[in-house]
Scaffold this active site. Sequence first.
Site, mmCIF file in Angstrom:
data_model
loop_
_atom_site.group_PDB
_atom_site.id
_atom_site.type_symbol
_atom_site.label_atom_id
_atom_site.label_comp_id
_atom_site.label_asym_id
_atom_site.label_seq_id
_atom_site.Cartn_x
_atom_site.Cartn_y
_atom_site.Cartn_z
ATOM 1 N N SER A 35 0.197 -1.519 -2.825
ATOM 2 C CA SER A 35 0.293 -0.106 -2.829
ATOM 3 C C SER A 35 0.107 0.570 -3.906
ATOM 4 O O SER A 35 -1.009 0.563 -4.335
ATOM 5 C CB SER A 35 1.796 0.025 -2.264
ATOM 6 O OG SER A 35 1.974 1.425 -1.950
ATOM 7 N N GLN A 36 0.820 1.618 -4.512
ATOM 8 C CA GLN A 36 0.414 2.257 -5.735
ATOM 9 C C GLN A 36 0.023 1.358 -6.511
ATOM 10 O O GLN A 36 -0.857 1.721 -7.712
ATOM 11 C CB GLN A 36 1.562 3.174 -6.118
ATOM 12 C CG GLN A 36 0.941 4.237 -7.246
ATOM 13 C CD GLN A 36 2.157 5.012 -7.732
ATOM 14 O OE1 GLN A 36 3.249 4.895 -7.597
ATOM 15 N NE2 GLN A 36 1.777 5.861 -8.667
ATOM 16 N N ASP A 75 13.494 -6.664 12.291
ATOM 17 C CA ASP A 75 13.217 -6.057 10.640
ATOM 18 C C ASP A 75 13.119 -4.678 10.823
ATOM 19 O O ASP A 75 11.971 -4.153 11.152
ATOM 20 C CB ASP A 75 11.715 -6.452 10.278
ATOM 21 C CG ASP A 75 11.481 -6.141 9.034
ATOM 22 O OD1 ASP A 75 12.063 -5.277 8.367
ATOM 23 O OD2 ASP A 75 10.336 -6.543 8.548
ATOM 24 N N ASP A 111 -0.781 1.227 8.462
ATOM 25 C CA ASP A 111 0.005 0.057 8.427
ATOM 26 C C ASP A 111 1.372 0.831 8.099
ATOM 27 O O ASP A 111 2.482 0.066 8.027
ATOM 28 C CB ASP A 111 -0.044 -0.754 7.220
ATOM 29 C CG ASP A 111 0.149 -0.117 5.932
ATOM 30 O OD1 ASP A 111 0.346 0.928 5.648
ATOM 31 O OD2 ASP A 111 -0.318 -0.917 4.613
ATOM 32 N N HIS A 131 3.220 -2.129 6.052
ATOM 33 C CA HIS A 131 3.127 -2.176 4.883
ATOM 34 C C HIS A 131 3.933 -3.141 3.936
ATOM 35 O O HIS A 131 3.494 -3.534 2.830
ATOM 36 C CB HIS A 131 3.415 -0.533 4.386
ATOM 37 C CG HIS A 131 3.038 -0.361 3.024
ATOM 38 N ND1 HIS A 131 1.605 -0.238 2.764
ATOM 39 C CD2 HIS A 131 3.485 -0.133 2.016
ATOM 40 C CE1 HIS A 131 1.450 0.250 1.258
ATOM 41 N NE2 HIS A 131 2.618 0.211 0.771
ATOM 42 N N ASP A 176 5.105 -6.110 5.088
ATOM 43 C CA ASP A 176 4.638 -7.477 5.383
ATOM 44 C C ASP A 176 3.552 -7.865 4.639
ATOM 45 O O ASP A 176 3.362 -9.047 4.389
ATOM 46 C CB ASP A 176 4.137 -7.578 6.970
ATOM 47 C CG ASP A 176 5.106 -7.293 8.025
ATOM 48 O OD1 ASP A 176 6.442 -7.310 7.594
ATOM 49 O OD2 ASP A 176 4.840 -6.918 9.158
#
Length: 296
Positions: free
Chosen positions: A83-84, A220, A241, A263, A265
């Site tokens: 991610s970031q 989940d 995602d 995202h 996962d």
Amino acid sequence: MTQEYATRYPLLLVPGLLGFVRVLIYPYWFGVVKPLERGGARVFPVMVSGVNSTEIRGEQLLLVIEQVMRDTGASKVNLIGHSQGALTVRYVAARRPDLVASVTSVAGPNHGSELADFLERRFPAGTPGGRVVNAIIGLMDWLIRIFETGYRGPRLPTDITASHQSLTTTGVALFNRRYPQGLPATWGGDGEELVDGVRYYSWSGILTPGRTNRGLNLIDGSNIVCRLFARTFIKERGQCDGMVGRFSSRLGKVIGDDFPLDHFDSVNQMIGLVGKGARPVQLFLEHAARLKAAGL
């Protein structure tokens, strides 16, 4: 212990927004580190500010890299960012390519996140809605820091506004003008794999009906969140995602951009609850073997 994942240079795992090393006994990179280590890899999950600009996080990561190099005697490191964290490792590689053997973006918003754009439009800074969103993010960041048990360094600064701006398409476009290494020349293409001596890779997933909403993702809650967030996407509707678009994620040599992963996962984060047929840990193991084969 085998040596099939024994890369030449250590692997540094860099988390994304609201990231951590370990909250109480729960790791950010759930089930990823131990299999890599059993295969001979030297793996370091690292901590940078959970909520701050990409540049601030990158400067913090540079200090971590220097410490890892001193501790291990390594001359370079392999950086893997989620991610970031993908933007963070890109910043470091652009600033100090001499310290970096490879950069790998996992579900990285390399052209920005449409979710961040939606929040900016719907809840602008300074409005009541914007203050509520910032308060929620601030509270989450505070709780993570309170219960963080895997990091023992100095307190890291928080800047919610800077963090958000770093993730919008406008903010990332500015970032990309300064640090274009590995970016595709055309939308949806591959970028250069080797730039300034650094190899660039990426992979990501998309929400796939019948797969990402099946299997263990049925229980989940984060998958439901991702499916809700996916409704904010316009340009990459149906090709994201939940937080990052498929084509926005592409960087360097693209290992794949349509794995059946939401995202969370992508890093096996929610105690290994993933969709039907998803094998996120295997992607990390295969990549370590790929880096080893490349002499990295």
